[in-house]
Design a protein around this motif. Structure first.
Motif, mmCIF file in Angstrom:
data_model
loop_
_atom_site.group_PDB
_atom_site.id
_atom_site.type_symbol
_atom_site.label_atom_id
_atom_site.label_comp_id
_atom_site.label_asym_id
_atom_site.label_seq_id
_atom_site.Cartn_x
_atom_site.Cartn_y
_atom_site.Cartn_z
ATOM 1 N N PRO A 66 0.829 -1.205 0.000
ATOM 2 C CA PRO A 66 0.000 0.000 0.000
ATOM 3 C C PRO A 66 0.866 1.259 0.000
ATOM 4 C CG PRO A 66 0.203 -0.838 2.222
ATOM 5 C CD PRO A 66 0.950 -1.802 1.354
ATOM 6 N N SER A 67 0.247 2.419 -0.100
ATOM 7 C CA SER A 67 0.986 3.675 0.000
ATOM 8 C C SER A 67 1.357 3.967 1.447
ATOM 9 C CB SER A 67 0.148 4.824 -0.549
ATOM 10 O OG SER A 67 -0.054 4.644 -1.933
ATOM 11 N N SER A 68 0.536 3.479 2.359
ATOM 12 C CA SER A 68 0.831 3.604 3.777
ATOM 13 C C SER A 68 0.141 2.485 4.532
ATOM 14 C CB SER A 68 0.381 4.957 4.328
ATOM 15 O OG SER A 68 -1.016 5.070 4.253
ATOM 16 N N LEU A 69 0.663 2.200 5.708
ATOM 17 C CA LEU A 69 0.048 1.189 6.552
ATOM 18 C C LEU A 69 0.353 1.494 8.005
ATOM 19 C CD1 LEU A 69 2.267 -1.110 7.741
ATOM 20 C CD2 LEU A 69 2.491 -1.525 5.295
ATOM 21 N N SER A 70 -0.538 1.051 8.861
ATOM 22 C CA SER A 70 -0.337 1.174 10.304
ATOM 23 C C SER A 70 -0.136 -0.208 10.888
ATOM 24 C CB SER A 70 -1.536 1.845 10.971
ATOM 25 O OG SER A 70 -1.683 3.173 10.530
ATOM 26 N N ALA A 71 0.879 -0.357 11.697
ATOM 27 C CA ALA A 71 1.183 -1.662 12.270
ATOM 28 C C ALA A 71 1.753 -1.498 13.673
ATOM 29 C CB ALA A 71 2.173 -2.406 11.380
#
Lengths: 107, 118
Positions: free
Chosen positions: A8-13
């Protein structure tokens, strides 16, 4: 020019998560696919070269794979210092091109 | 360890010129192909230009061809980027980087900021 599309262009983890970033190229290439990490305010840092070779000094939780037009960067267990933006880059044809980046943020 | 230090950035008016330098140390500079890569504020990385180890061969991105000139002085271990007819879209942090073999950018400088604005 070879187009590089990351997702993706960004992700939260969260710390400890397994993270996968993909890079798709507009044409098939040999093994000339590299991955870089860029922390805020810092220069990019080489992580993986030639699809799957770990650059010296880079932790083994980073792995690269893929072939043809589809490539993957995996972080097996996310650490606090891994929150950064990641770029794929092809060095098969001039101009060498980069993906648009994937920003990995803290959940 | 390999060290690359860029300098020469600054604020310049549209249509102006600027020359960037990159001082290299702790490796055999004359053996390495060298590159410039730029990054506009908040944006991604863009390949700008490259030069062969002996300086005889160069390539440029379409966006800068005819306006930018890459060169090197192997006796001084220094890479240059001469930029002319600068445009607002040339505003970026300019990184010097080297090909460490296997067509990879293994070391990068910290960058020098070029701002094109009236």
């Amino acid at each position: 020019d070879i187009q590089m599309t990351q997702s993706p262009s960004s992700l939260s983890a969260s710390v400890g998560d397994r993270v996968t970033i993909t890079c798709r190229t507009s044409q098939s290439m040999s093994n000339y696919l590299n991955w870089y990490q860029q922390r805020p305010g810092q220069a990019p840092k080489l992580l993986i070269y030639d699809v799957s070779n770990l650059q010296s000094g880079v932790p083994s939780r980073f792995t690269g794979s893929g072939s043809g037009t589809d490539f993957t960067l995996t972080i097996s267990s996310l650490q606090p210092e891994d929150f950064a933006t990641y770029y794929c880059q092809q060095s098969y044809n001039i101009p060498w091109t980069f993906g648009q980046g994937t920003k990995v943020e803290i959940k | 360890e390999v060290h690359l230090v860029e300098s020469g950035g600054g604020v310049v008016q549209p249509g102006g010129s600027l020359t960037l330098s990159c001082a290299a140390s702790e490796f055999t500079f004359s053996n390495s192909w060298m590159y410039w890569v730029r990054q506009a504020p908040g944006k991604g990385l863009v390949w700008v230009s490259r030069i062969s180890s002996d300086g005889s061969f160069t390539n440029y991105a379409d966006s800068v061809r005819g306006r930018f000139t890459i060169s090197r002085d192997n006796a001084k271990n220094t890479l240059y980027l001469q930029m002319k007819s600068l445009r607002a879209e040339d505003t970026a942090l300019y990184y010097c980087t080297r090909d460490g073999g296997y067509r990879k950018f293994d070391y990068w400088g910290q960058g020098t900021l070029v701002t094109v604005s009236s």
